[in-house]
Design a protein around this motif. Structure first.
Motif, PDB file in Angstrom:
ATOM      1  N   PRO A 198       0.812  -1.225   0.000  1.00 23.05           N
ATOM      2  CA  PRO A 198       0.000   0.000   0.000  1.00 23.05           C
ATOM      3  C   PRO A 198       0.848   1.280   0.000  1.00 23.05           C
ATOM      4  CG  PRO A 198      -0.915  -1.587   1.540  1.00 23.05           C
ATOM      5  CD  PRO A 198       0.406  -2.131   1.085  1.00 23.05           C
ATOM      6  N   TYR A 199       1.994   1.228   0.645  1.00 27.30           N
ATOM      7  CA  TYR A 199       2.878   2.401   0.689  1.00 27.30           C
ATOM      8  C   TYR A 199       3.670   2.532  -0.611  1.00 27.30           C
ATOM      9  CZ  TYR A 199       1.622   1.806   5.538  1.00 27.30           C
ATOM     10  OH  TYR A 199       0.913   1.640   6.695  1.00 27.30           O
ATOM     11  N   PHE A 229       2.718   1.536  -3.620  1.00 31.99           N
ATOM     12  CA  PHE A 229       1.873   1.802  -4.780  1.00 31.99           C
ATOM     13  C   PHE A 229       0.805   2.874  -4.534  1.00 31.99           C
ATOM     14  CE2 PHE A 229       3.332  -2.655  -5.275  1.00 31.99           C
ATOM     15  CZ  PHE A 229       4.195  -2.427  -6.347  1.00 31.99           C
ATOM     16  N   GLY A 230       0.897   3.575  -3.413  1.00 33.33           N
ATOM     17  CA  GLY A 230       0.056   4.739  -3.174  1.00 33.33           C
ATOM     18  C   GLY A 230      -1.396   4.471  -2.825  1.00 33.33           C
ATOM     19  N   PHE A 231      -1.689   3.354  -2.186  1.00 29.61           N
ATOM     20  CA  PHE A 231      -3.076   3.146  -1.755  1.00 29.61           C
ATOM     21  C   PHE A 231      -3.168   2.922  -0.248  1.00 29.61           C
ATOM     22  CE2 PHE A 231      -1.547  -0.835  -3.619  1.00 29.61           C
ATOM     23  CZ  PHE A 231      -1.848  -1.788  -2.661  1.00 29.61           C
ATOM     24  N   THR A 250      -4.540   4.354   2.359  1.00 23.16           N
ATOM     25  CA  THR A 250      -5.560   5.342   2.721  1.00 23.16           C
ATOM     26  C   THR A 250      -6.231   5.035   4.055  1.00 23.16           C
ATOM     27  OG1 THR A 250      -7.262   4.106   1.568  1.00 23.16           O
ATOM     28  CG2 THR A 250      -6.067   5.777   0.291  1.00 23.16           C
ATOM     29  N   GLN A 272      -5.999  -0.879   1.933  1.00 21.18           N
ATOM     30  CA  GLN A 272      -4.707  -0.908   2.638  1.00 21.18           C
ATOM     31  C   GLN A 272      -4.627  -2.111   3.573  1.00 21.18           C
ATOM     32  OE1 GLN A 272      -3.544   2.603   4.847  1.00 21.18           O
ATOM     33  NE2 GLN A 272      -2.035   1.451   6.023  1.00 21.18           N
TER      34      GLN A 272
END
Length: 114
Positions: free
Chosen positions: A55-56, A58-60, A62, A67
Motif C-alpha cells: 500500500p505504501y 503503490f500509493g493506496f 488510505t 490498505q
C-alpha cells in the motif's frame, strides 16, 4: 482396458509411462511438485513482506480496506509459513495441504478485491 486406465495401471505398478525402467514412489511424487518446500517458504516470506508494504509502495495507503486487506493477508502469510512444515519454519503445526489451500484462497481474495 482403455488407454487412460492402462496408463493409471502402469503408474500403480511402479512403471512410469515416460521411462523404460520402473520409477520409484519418490520419483513419482517428486515429479508432481512444481517447487520444493524450501523455495515455497522463501517465496511466502517475500510475498508476505511485499503485501505488507505494497500500500505504501503503490500509493493506496488510505487506511481503508484497500490498505489493510493486503497487509492482513501478508502478516497471515508470514505467520502461516512460520507454522508450516518446511525447512524455513519454526514449528510444524499447519499441514502443507491446508497451507496451500489458504494460499489459493488468499490469491482469489486479492484478485477479486482489486
Amino acid at each position: 482396458m482403455t488407454p487412460r486406465s492402462a496408463q493409471v495401471a502402469e503408474w500403480q505398478n511402479g512403471s512410469c509411462p515416460e521411462h523404460s525402467s520402473p520409477c520409484t514412489v519418490t520419483h513419482q511424487k517428486r515429479s508432481l511438485e512444481i517447487i520444493d518446500t524450501r523455495t515455497h517458504g522463501a517465496i511466502d516470506y517475500l510475498t508476505g513482506a511485499l503485501l505488507i508494504i505494497a500500500p505504501y509502495l503503490f500509493g493506496f495507503a488510505t487506511g481503508g480496506v484497500e490498505q489493510w486487506l493486503p497487509q492482513l493477508l501478508g502478516a497471515m502469510t508470514i505467520v502461516m509459513s512460520l507454522l508450516t512444515p518446511h525447512e524455513l519454519s519454526l514449528a510444524k503445526v499447519i499441514p502443507l495441504k491446508v497451507h496451500l489451500g489458504v494460499d489459493a484462497a488468499n490469491g482469489v481474495l486479492l484478485a477479486v478485491s482489486s
